[in-house]
Design a protein around this motif. Structure first.
Motif, PDB file in Angstrom:
ATOM      1  N   SER A  54      70.491 -39.862  33.198  1.00  0.00           N
ATOM      2  CA  SER A  54      69.537 -40.247  32.149  1.00  0.00           C
ATOM      3  C   SER A  54      69.203 -39.082  31.223  1.00  0.00           C
ATOM      4  O   SER A  54      69.072 -39.266  30.016  1.00  0.00           O
ATOM      5  CB  SER A  54      68.252 -40.802  32.785  1.00  0.00           C
ATOM      6  N   PHE A  55      69.095 -37.865  31.780  1.00  0.00           N
ATOM      7  CA  PHE A  55      68.789 -36.693  30.950  1.00  0.00           C
ATOM      8  C   PHE A  55      69.857 -36.516  29.881  1.00  0.00           C
ATOM      9  O   PHE A  55      69.552 -36.260  28.707  1.00  0.00           O
ATOM     10  CB  PHE A  55      68.686 -35.442  31.830  1.00  0.00           C
ATOM     11  N   GLU A  56      71.115 -36.679  30.288  1.00  0.00           N
ATOM     12  CA  GLU A  56      72.224 -36.523  29.332  1.00  0.00           C
ATOM     13  C   GLU A  56      72.188 -37.617  28.267  1.00  0.00           C
ATOM     14  O   GLU A  56      72.441 -37.350  27.086  1.00  0.00           O
ATOM     15  CB  GLU A  56      73.553 -36.580  30.098  1.00  0.00           C
ATOM     16  N   VAL A  57      71.858 -38.846  28.667  1.00  0.00           N
ATOM     17  CA  VAL A  57      71.769 -39.958  27.709  1.00  0.00           C
ATOM     18  C   VAL A  57      70.634 -39.703  26.716  1.00  0.00           C
ATOM     19  O   VAL A  57      70.798 -39.905  25.511  1.00  0.00           O
ATOM     20  CB  VAL A  57      71.553 -41.293  28.450  1.00  0.00           C
ATOM     21  N   PHE A  58      69.491 -39.229  27.211  1.00  0.00           N
ATOM     22  CA  PHE A  58      68.364 -38.922  26.332  1.00  0.00           C
ATOM     23  C   PHE A  58      68.721 -37.788  25.369  1.00  0.00           C
ATOM     24  O   PHE A  58      68.326 -37.807  24.206  1.00  0.00           O
ATOM     25  CB  PHE A  58      67.126 -38.537  27.141  1.00  0.00           C
TER      26      PHE A  58
ATOM     27  N   GLU B 147      64.122 -34.893  20.971  1.00  0.00           N
ATOM     28  CA  GLU B 147      63.784 -33.476  20.969  1.00  0.00           C
ATOM     29  C   GLU B 147      63.760 -32.958  22.408  1.00  0.00           C
ATOM     30  O   GLU B 147      63.378 -33.679  23.328  1.00  0.00           O
ATOM     31  CB  GLU B 147      62.407 -33.261  20.324  1.00  0.00           C
ATOM     32  N   GLU B 148      64.149 -31.692  22.578  1.00  0.00           N
ATOM     33  CA  GLU B 148      64.278 -31.120  23.928  1.00  0.00           C
ATOM     34  C   GLU B 148      62.963 -31.192  24.708  1.00  0.00           C
ATOM     35  O   GLU B 148      62.959 -31.489  25.900  1.00  0.00           O
ATOM     36  CB  GLU B 148      64.744 -29.654  23.808  1.00  0.00           C
TER      37      GLU B 148
ATOM     38  N   PRO C  22      61.663 -34.464  29.058  1.00  0.00           N
ATOM     39  CA  PRO C  22      60.959 -34.590  30.346  1.00  0.00           C
ATOM     40  C   PRO C  22      59.918 -35.695  30.354  1.00  0.00           C
ATOM     41  O   PRO C  22      59.726 -36.366  31.375  1.00  0.00           O
ATOM     42  CB  PRO C  22      60.293 -33.215  30.514  1.00  0.00           C
ATOM     43  N   TYR C  23      59.270 -35.944  29.214  1.00  0.00           N
ATOM     44  CA  TYR C  23      58.259 -37.003  29.145  1.00  0.00           C
ATOM     45  C   TYR C  23      58.908 -38.388  29.157  1.00  0.00           C
ATOM     46  O   TYR C  23      58.355 -39.330  29.736  1.00  0.00           O
ATOM     47  CB  TYR C  23      57.392 -36.823  27.898  1.00  0.00           C
ATOM     48  N   VAL C  24      60.084 -38.508  28.529  1.00  0.00           N
ATOM     49  CA  VAL C  24      60.820 -39.776  28.585  1.00  0.00           C
ATOM     50  C   VAL C  24      61.268 -40.039  30.025  1.00  0.00           C
ATOM     51  O   VAL C  24      61.179 -41.167  30.516  1.00  0.00           O
ATOM     52  CB  VAL C  24      62.033 -39.756  27.624  1.00  0.00           C
TER      53      VAL C  24
END
Length: 201
Positions: free
Chosen positions: A110-114, A120-121, A125-127
């Protein structure tokens, strides 16, 4: 902010550590496991107040009798027992599908998809936190739906919707370089997958 968020989980542990010694033991534990009827009565009075609680004690005694008449099976005996064979198959199937349903892959990628969706970087983490919150809220929703629809319907429905979302997610990730809006669609699908996982399996 993240160190404070991580430390906040220790606050609930600290509250439990301080307050648990003041809570009474379970009446059924005191009567069935310890065989201490007086402590059981004391715990019941502490939990439910003064009054005649003989009916509750009689229920616990019936439970104790039922437990002593039931044979405890070892793991190999459970496997060999023919009457438990189907229950064992169902349990193994549910646990296997739970491990292989794709939730770990979703959390991992998911981090990579976001990131690909041009978030924004500092927002990523909040997403990700929002994804975890979705799972928490859908699990709460599941507890209300399970009484209405039953476990079987939620399992079948959850897995069917999760398969559909994974198929769509595979498609959107494959087409994300051709259409700019596919990134955002992938993010929505991740949230949907987590919601269906919380409601179903």
């Amino acid at each position: 902010l993240w160190p404070w968020l991580l430390a906040s989980s220790g606050l609930s542990a600290l509250i439990q550590l301080v307050t648990l010694p003041f809570f009474p033991d379970s009446p059924s534990y005191l009567l069935i496991q310890k065989g201490n009827e007086e402590a059981c009565r004391k715990a019941i009075r502490k939990l439910w107040g003064e009054g005649d609680h003989q009916a509750e004690i009689d229920d616990i005694m019936k439970e104790k009798v039922a437990m002593t008449s039931t044979k405890t099976l070892r793991v190999l005996e459970v496997i060999k027992e023919r009457s438990l064979r189907w229950q064992l198959y169902i349990l193994m199937t549910v646990m296997t599908t739970l491990q292989l349903c794709g939730i770990n892959a979703i959390y991992f990628y998911s981090f990579e998809v976001f990131h690909t969706a041009k978030f924004e970087e500092y927002l990523i983490p909040y997403v990700s936190l929002g994804v975890g919150l979705c799972e928490c809220l859908s699990s709460i929703l599941c507890s209300t739906l399970i009484d209405r629809f039953g476990r079987k319907v939620l399992l079948w429905g959850g897995y069917t919707l999760m398969c559909s979302v994974l198929a769509l997610l595979t498609m959107t990730l494959s087409l994300q370089h051709q259409f700019f809006w596919m990134h955002y669609f992938s993010v929505i699908l991740i949230f949907l997958f987590v919601i269906f996982y919380g409601i179903g399996p």
